[in-house]
Motif scaffolding. Structure first.
Motif, short mmCIF file in Angstrom:
data_model
loop_
_atom_site.label_atom_id
_atom_site.label_comp_id
_atom_site.label_asym_id
_atom_site.label_seq_id
_atom_site.Cartn_x
_atom_site.Cartn_y
_atom_site.Cartn_z
N ILE A 1 0.68 -1.30 -0.08
CA ILE A 1 -0.14 -0.12 0.01
C ILE A 1 0.90 1.10 0.00
N ASN A 2 0.62 2.22 -0.81
CA ASN A 2 1.11 3.38 -0.99
C ASN A 2 0.31 4.45 0.19
N ASN A 3 1.11 4.82 1.11
CA ASN A 3 0.40 5.69 2.19
C ASN A 3 0.57 6.95 1.80
N GLY A 4 0.99 7.54 0.53
CA GLY A 4 1.04 8.86 0.12
C GLY A 4 2.09 9.70 0.48
N ASP A 5 2.98 9.38 1.31
CA ASP A 5 4.00 10.44 2.09
C ASP A 5 5.51 10.01 1.84
N GLY A 6 5.46 8.91 0.87
CA GLY A 6 6.68 8.17 0.46
C GLY A 6 7.05 6.94 1.38
N SER A 7 5.85 6.71 2.28
CA SER A 7 6.03 5.26 3.11
C SER A 7 4.98 4.36 2.47
N TYR A 8 5.28 3.11 2.66
CA TYR A 8 4.52 1.77 1.97
C TYR A 8 4.27 1.03 3.00
N SER A 9 3.37 0.22 3.03
CA SER A 9 3.30 -0.88 4.11
C SER A 9 2.57 -2.13 3.23
N GLY A 10 2.93 -3.28 3.87
CA GLY A 10 2.46 -4.55 3.32
C GLY A 10 2.26 -5.46 4.59
N THR A 11 1.53 -6.48 4.37
CA THR A 11 0.77 -7.41 5.47
C THR A 11 1.57 -8.82 5.29
N ILE A 12 2.01 -9.37 6.09
CA ILE A 12 2.08 -10.96 6.14
C ILE A 12 1.07 -11.38 6.86
N GLU A 13 0.16 -12.09 6.38
CA GLU A 13 -0.90 -12.82 7.00
C GLU A 13 -0.59 -13.82 8.11
N GLY A 14 -1.76 -13.80 8.99
CA GLY A 14 -1.59 -14.78 9.94
C GLY A 14 -1.40 -16.29 9.53
N ALA A 15 -1.81 -16.52 8.40
CA ALA A 15 -1.91 -17.82 7.90
C ALA A 15 -0.36 -18.30 7.42
N ALA A 16 0.64 -17.28 7.14
CA ALA A 16 1.88 -17.51 6.57
C ALA A 16 2.45 -18.62 7.59
N GLU A 17 3.04 -19.51 7.09
CA GLU A 17 3.82 -20.55 7.88
C GLU A 17 5.15 -20.19 8.19
N LEU A 18 5.24 -19.38 9.16
CA LEU A 18 6.42 -18.97 9.97
C LEU A 18 6.79 -19.76 11.07
N VAL A 19 8.04 -19.93 11.30
CA VAL A 19 8.77 -20.90 12.11
C VAL A 19 9.50 -20.10 13.45
N GLU A 20 8.95 -20.09 14.59
CA GLU A 20 9.98 -19.19 15.45
C GLU A 20 11.36 -19.59 15.53
N GLY A 21 11.95 -18.52 15.57
CA GLY A 21 13.52 -18.13 15.61
C GLY A 21 14.16 -18.28 14.10
N HIS A 22 13.41 -18.65 13.16
CA HIS A 22 13.67 -18.41 11.71
C HIS A 22 13.73 -16.88 11.30
N ILE A 23 15.00 -16.89 10.44
CA ILE A 23 15.03 -15.47 9.69
C ILE A 23 14.34 -15.59 8.43
N TYR A 24 13.52 -14.50 8.06
CA TYR A 24 12.83 -14.55 6.76
C TYR A 24 13.22 -13.03 6.21
N THR A 25 13.08 -12.99 4.82
CA THR A 25 13.45 -11.81 4.18
C THR A 25 12.25 -11.28 3.51
N ALA A 26 11.61 -10.29 3.48
CA ALA A 26 10.72 -9.70 2.75
C ALA A 26 11.48 -8.66 1.74
N ILE A 27 11.18 -9.05 0.59
CA ILE A 27 11.72 -8.25 -0.91
C ILE A 27 10.36 -7.51 -1.41
N ILE A 28 10.57 -6.27 -1.38
CA ILE A 28 9.28 -5.43 -2.17
C ILE A 28 9.93 -4.93 -3.55
#
Length: 106
Positions: free
Chosen positions: A57-84
């Motif tokens: 989402i373009n927040n209109g002021d040069g900032s942007y936001s995206g959501t990782i949904e609760g259904a995403a299969e994340l494992v505690e302690g693991h490191i993930y990389t978000a790439i936009i």
């Protein structure tokens, strides 16, 4: 490993904020980008449980936001990389990445 990354929470929706994206050549804030996001597991594959790429989402002021949904299969302690990725209003390609560590919400 602590202090390395942003924290995301397993089983929760996580809002990722990318504040004040700037053109690296001019330093100008980019307010007109069209972006999408993918989140990658430590093995380099896209995280299961969510459809990728997802909208940013373009927040209109040069900032942007995206959501990782609760259904995403994340494992505690693991490191993930978000790439936009995407383009700005002039057609220049943009790429921003962020490392995140998954934690259990207590």
């Amino acid at each position: 490993m602590t202090g390395c990354c942003s924290v995301i929470y397993v089983g929760n929706d996580n809002l990722l904020k990318f504040p004040q994206l700037k053109n690296t050549d001019t330093g100008e804030v980019i307010t007109d980008a069209a972006l999408t996001m993918k989140v990658y597991s430590p093995d380099g594959s896209a995280v299961d449980g969510q459809v990728w790429p997802s909208s940013v989402i373009n927040n209109g002021d040069g900032s942007y936001s995206g959501t990782i949904e609760g259904a995403a299969e994340l494992v505690e302690g693991h490191i993930y990389t978000a790439i936009i990725t995407g383009t700005d209003g002039d057609g220049h390609m943009l790429t921003v990445d962020r490392d995140m560590i998954a934690r259990a919400r207590v």
